[in-house]
Design a protein around this motif. Sequence first.
Motif, PDB file in Angstrom:
ATOM      1  N   LYS A  52       0.810  -1.232   0.000  1.00 35.23           N
ATOM      2  CA  LYS A  52       0.000   0.000   0.000  1.00 35.23           C
ATOM      3  C   LYS A  52       0.837   1.273   0.000  1.00 35.23           C
ATOM      4  CE  LYS A  52      -3.828  -2.251   2.351  1.00 35.23           C
ATOM      5  NZ  LYS A  52      -4.317  -2.601   3.677  1.00 35.23           N
ATOM      6  N   VAL A  53       2.164   1.136  -0.037  1.00 34.40           N
ATOM      7  CA  VAL A  53       3.018   2.326   0.040  1.00 34.40           C
ATOM      8  C   VAL A  53       3.898   2.403  -1.198  1.00 34.40           C
ATOM      9  CG1 VAL A  53       4.791   3.525   1.379  1.00 34.40           C
ATOM     10  CG2 VAL A  53       3.059   2.162   2.561  1.00 34.40           C
ATOM     11  N   LYS A  54       3.797   3.537  -1.908  1.00 31.61           N
ATOM     12  CA  LYS A  54       4.608   3.735  -3.107  1.00 31.61           C
ATOM     13  C   LYS A  54       5.886   4.469  -2.704  1.00 31.61           C
ATOM     14  CE  LYS A  54       5.021   3.979  -7.699  1.00 31.61           C
ATOM     15  NZ  LYS A  54       5.770   2.806  -8.115  1.00 31.61           N
ATOM     16  N   ILE A  55       7.010   3.851  -2.977  1.00 31.87           N
ATOM     17  CA  ILE A  55       8.300   4.467  -2.669  1.00 31.87           C
ATOM     18  C   ILE A  55       9.016   4.757  -3.984  1.00 31.87           C
ATOM     19  CG2 ILE A  55      10.580   4.040  -1.642  1.00 31.87           C
ATOM     20  CD1 ILE A  55       9.141   2.347   0.505  1.00 31.87           C
ATOM     21  N   ALA A  56       9.403   6.022  -4.173  1.00 32.95           N
ATOM     22  CA  ALA A  56      10.108   6.398  -5.405  1.00 32.95           C
ATOM     23  C   ALA A  56      11.495   5.754  -5.406  1.00 32.95           C
ATOM     24  CB  ALA A  56      10.224   7.915  -5.491  1.00 32.95           C
ATOM     25  N   LEU A  57      11.881   5.189  -6.541  1.00 37.33           N
ATOM     26  CA  LEU A  57      13.171   4.512  -6.664  1.00 37.33           C
ATOM     27  C   LEU A  57      14.107   5.292  -7.583  1.00 37.33           C
ATOM     28  CD1 LEU A  57      11.855   0.837  -7.004  1.00 37.33           C
ATOM     29  CD2 LEU A  57      12.662   1.988  -4.947  1.00 37.33           C
ATOM     30  N   PRO A  58      15.422   5.267  -7.363  1.00 39.67           N
ATOM     31  CA  PRO A  58      16.088   4.591  -6.242  1.00 39.67           C
ATOM     32  C   PRO A  58      15.820   5.298  -4.923  1.00 39.67           C
ATOM     33  CG  PRO A  58      17.686   5.900  -7.460  1.00 39.67           C
ATOM     34  CD  PRO A  58      16.405   5.976  -8.229  1.00 39.67           C
ATOM     35  N   HIS A  59      15.936   4.528  -3.836  1.00 40.27           N
ATOM     36  CA  HIS A  59      15.564   5.033  -2.518  1.00 40.27           C
ATOM     37  C   HIS A  59      16.715   4.872  -1.520  1.00 40.27           C
ATOM     38  CE1 HIS A  59      12.918   6.032   0.837  1.00 40.27           C
ATOM     39  NE2 HIS A  59      13.411   4.995   1.477  1.00 40.27           N
ATOM     40  N   ILE A  60      16.839   5.859  -0.635  1.00 38.49           N
ATOM     41  CA  ILE A  60      17.812   5.792   0.467  1.00 38.49           C
ATOM     42  C   ILE A  60      17.037   5.684   1.776  1.00 38.49           C
ATOM     43  CG2 ILE A  60      19.718   6.948   1.656  1.00 38.49           C
ATOM     44  CD1 ILE A  60      20.244   8.525  -0.948  1.00 38.49           C
ATOM     45  N   SER A  61      17.187   4.553   2.469  1.00 39.47           N
ATOM     46  CA  SER A  61      16.516   4.347   3.760  1.00 39.47           C
ATOM     47  C   SER A  61      17.301   5.020   4.887  1.00 39.47           C
ATOM     48  CB  SER A  61      16.391   2.851   4.051  1.00 39.47           C
ATOM     49  OG  SER A  61      15.467   2.263   3.172  1.00 39.47           O
ATOM     50  N   GLY A  62      16.796   4.851   6.103  1.00 41.72           N
ATOM     51  CA  GLY A  62      17.529   5.333   7.277  1.00 41.72           C
ATOM     52  C   GLY A  62      16.801   6.450   7.994  1.00 41.72           C
ATOM     53  N   SER A  63      16.174   6.115   9.151  1.00 42.09           N
ATOM     54  CA  SER A  63      15.357   7.080   9.894  1.00 42.09           C
ATOM     55  C   SER A  63      16.047   7.615  11.131  1.00 42.09           C
ATOM     56  CB  SER A  63      14.052   6.392  10.321  1.00 42.09           C
ATOM     57  OG  SER A  63      13.443   5.765   9.227  1.00 42.09           O
ATOM     58  N   ASP A  64      17.107   6.946  11.574  1.00 44.32           N
ATOM     59  CA  ASP A  64      17.762   7.290  12.841  1.00 44.32           C
ATOM     60  C   ASP A  64      19.163   7.793  12.558  1.00 44.32           C
ATOM     61  OD1 ASP A  64      16.138   6.960  15.068  1.00 44.32           O
ATOM     62  OD2 ASP A  64      16.460   4.799  15.156  1.00 44.32           O
ATOM     63  N   VAL A  65      19.350   9.096  12.639  1.00 46.45           N
ATOM     64  CA  VAL A  65      20.609   9.693  12.177  1.00 46.45           C
ATOM     65  C   VAL A  65      21.226  10.586  13.248  1.00 46.45           C
ATOM     66  CG1 VAL A  65      21.620  11.275  10.476  1.00 46.45           C
ATOM     67  CG2 VAL A  65      19.822   9.672   9.772  1.00 46.45           C
ATOM     68  N   ALA A  66      22.553  10.519  13.346  1.00 47.14           N
ATOM     69  CA  ALA A  66      23.313  11.525  14.098  1.00 47.14           C
ATOM     70  C   ALA A  66      24.479  11.983  13.236  1.00 47.14           C
ATOM     71  CB  ALA A  66      23.827  10.942  15.414  1.00 47.14           C
ATOM     72  N   GLY A  67      24.868  13.245  13.396  1.00 48.62           N
ATOM     73  CA  GLY A  67      25.962  13.768  12.572  1.00 48.62           C
ATOM     74  C   GLY A  67      26.209  15.232  12.862  1.00 48.62           C
ATOM     75  N   GLU A  68      26.823  15.901  11.883  1.00 49.47           N
ATOM     76  CA  GLU A  68      27.180  17.312  12.061  1.00 49.47           C
ATOM     77  C   GLU A  68      26.540  18.148  10.960  1.00 49.47           C
ATOM     78  OE1 GLU A  68      31.809  16.699  13.359  1.00 49.47           O
ATOM     79  OE2 GLU A  68      30.984  15.798  11.570  1.00 49.47           O
ATOM     80  N   ILE A  69      26.092  19.332  11.328  1.00 52.57           N
ATOM     81  CA  ILE A  69      25.541  20.245  10.327  1.00 52.57           C
ATOM     82  C   ILE A  69      26.684  20.765   9.454  1.00 52.57           C
ATOM     83  CG2 ILE A  69      24.338  22.442   9.981  1.00 52.57           C
ATOM     84  CD1 ILE A  69      23.008  21.974  12.731  1.00 52.57           C
ATOM     85  N   VAL A  70      26.525  20.645   8.120  1.00 50.44           N
ATOM     86  CA  VAL A  70      27.577  21.148   7.222  1.00 50.44           C
ATOM     87  C   VAL A  70      27.105  22.305   6.346  1.00 50.44           C
ATOM     88  CG1 VAL A  70      29.043  19.099   7.151  1.00 50.44           C
ATOM     89  CG2 VAL A  70      27.088  19.253   5.598  1.00 50.44           C
ATOM     90  N   ALA A  71      25.809  22.468   6.181  1.00 49.78           N
ATOM     91  CA  ALA A  71      25.300  23.609   5.412  1.00 49.78           C
ATOM     92  C   ALA A  71      23.871  23.871   5.865  1.00 49.78           C
ATOM     93  CB  ALA A  71      25.323  23.315   3.915  1.00 49.78           C
ATOM     94  N   SER A  72      23.443  25.126   5.687  1.00 47.40           N
ATOM     95  CA  SER A  72      22.134  25.482   6.223  1.00 47.40           C
ATOM     96  C   SER A  72      21.462  26.535   5.358  1.00 47.40           C
ATOM     97  CB  SER A  72      22.316  25.998   7.658  1.00 47.40           C
ATOM     98  OG  SER A  72      21.138  26.600   8.119  1.00 47.40           O
ATOM     99  N   ALA A  73      20.167  26.363   5.121  1.00 51.06           N
ATOM    100  CA  ALA A  73      19.379  27.377   4.441  1.00 51.06           C
ATOM    101  C   ALA A  73      18.522  28.141   5.449  1.00 51.06           C
ATOM    102  CB  ALA A  73      18.504  26.725   3.366  1.00 51.06           C
ATOM    103  N   VAL A  74      18.936  28.061   6.720  1.00 51.48           N
ATOM    104  CA  VAL A  74      18.222  28.743   7.806  1.00 51.48           C
ATOM    105  C   VAL A  74      19.225  29.680   8.492  1.00 51.48           C
ATOM    106  CG1 VAL A  74      16.878  28.399   9.918  1.00 51.48           C
ATOM    107  CG2 VAL A  74      16.809  26.686   8.107  1.00 51.48           C
ATOM    108  N   PRO A  75      18.903  30.990   8.578  1.00 51.49           N
ATOM    109  CA  PRO A  75      19.894  31.956   9.062  1.00 51.49           C
ATOM    110  C   PRO A  75      20.474  31.646  10.445  1.00 51.49           C
ATOM    111  CG  PRO A  75      17.956  33.083   8.186  1.00 51.49           C
ATOM    112  CD  PRO A  75      17.637  31.627   8.177  1.00 51.49           C
ATOM    113  N   ASP A  76      19.653  31.199  11.391  1.00 52.53           N
ATOM    114  CA  ASP A  76      20.176  31.038  12.757  1.00 52.53           C
ATOM    115  C   ASP A  76      20.693  29.626  13.042  1.00 52.53           C
ATOM    116  OD1 ASP A  76      17.667  29.945  12.660  1.00 52.53           O
ATOM    117  OD2 ASP A  76      17.130  30.525  14.699  1.00 52.53           O
ATOM    118  N   VAL A  77      20.764  28.794  12.028  1.00 52.18           N
ATOM    119  CA  VAL A  77      21.338  27.457  12.225  1.00 52.18           C
ATOM    120  C   VAL A  77      22.685  27.418  11.512  1.00 52.18           C
ATOM    121  CG1 VAL A  77      21.066  24.990  11.809  1.00 52.18           C
ATOM    122  CG2 VAL A  77      19.071  26.368  12.386  1.00 52.18           C
TER     123      VAL A  77
END
Length: 342
Positions: A52-77
């Motif tokens: 019942k779920v359409k997933i566009a392919l190719p697909h990258i999975s992964g819901s649980d992420v930690a890392g570092e911010i490298v670029a931002s389109a938000v002024p205060d981030v």
Amino acid sequence: MKAVRFHRHGGPEVLRYEDAPDPVLSPGDVLVRVRGCALNHLDLWERRGLPKVKIALPHISGSDVAGEIVASAVPDVVPGRRVMLQPGISCGRCPACLSGRDNECPQYDVLGYRNHDGGYAELVRVPAQNLVSIPDDIDFTLAAAFPLTFLTAWHMLITRAHLKRGDDVLILAAGSGVGQAAIQIAFLHGARVFATAGSEEKLERARALGAYEVIHHHKQDIVEEIRRFTNRRGVDIVIEHVGEATWAKSVHALARGGRLVTCGATTGANGVIDLAVLFSRQLSILGSYMGTKGELLRAARAFFAGQLKPVIDCTFTLADAAAAHQRMEASGQFGKIVLDVP
Ligand SMILES: [Zn+2]
């Protein structure tokens, strides 16, 4: 960037470690360099394909992420912050979102699920409101293992089942991501926890996390054991995510006025319930899906204070994501499997 993608649905062999285009930021987005990404059962369902779920392919999975911010389109981030990511993505404008129930948003999605590429990659794009800063003493592997399962278990126990100090709680499959999180959250809130698992080693580990009594679900009958432990009363809450294989036992393990809360159906989605039992024993059957952004921040406080700690089963490199999926499908793990991204 390098990423693990699948171009068709199937077994672990469809996961390909390959070059993929870098994510492009829209206004409000932030680019995160992934340092750790934990697996969830959802990843397996996506890879196999859901009717019942359409997933566009190719697909990258992964819901649980930690890392570092490298670029931002938000002024205060600003780049450089260490973060983990809130896995739920919602519109932020509808009545549900504005009432603090963002996991009921009509546009709700999960990072790495339908419309958002996830963390099996060197870079991931997320809305700025999905960032959660992490303290320096928490490493990326541990942080990546926290969000989805602790959020899910928190919403189930605290918000849906209204856990109270002194409640008896049965938690199925202690070694699963939700299981290990639920044991810790229930224990932290003063519940008496009963947990099931399929091996002696897992049962010992469940005890170490806070389970008061444990049940070997291949060798012992869950309902009989719960009746024995509770002087025939039953439990106030059952944390269910196994589905068909355990559904009837979960219902019968409940005390009068008990609450069964479910967030998954790994062994099948058809659960039968005797309506006479449901009404005469005044049971509540509760569905639960993910949790709210506010709940994750609340749970994260306990994580950062050392009161909750994700259990890491093992780590793989990003390139070995297929082997990580095989490990999860074999059900041998206790706790979270994490992809380390160097
Ligand atoms: Zn919304």
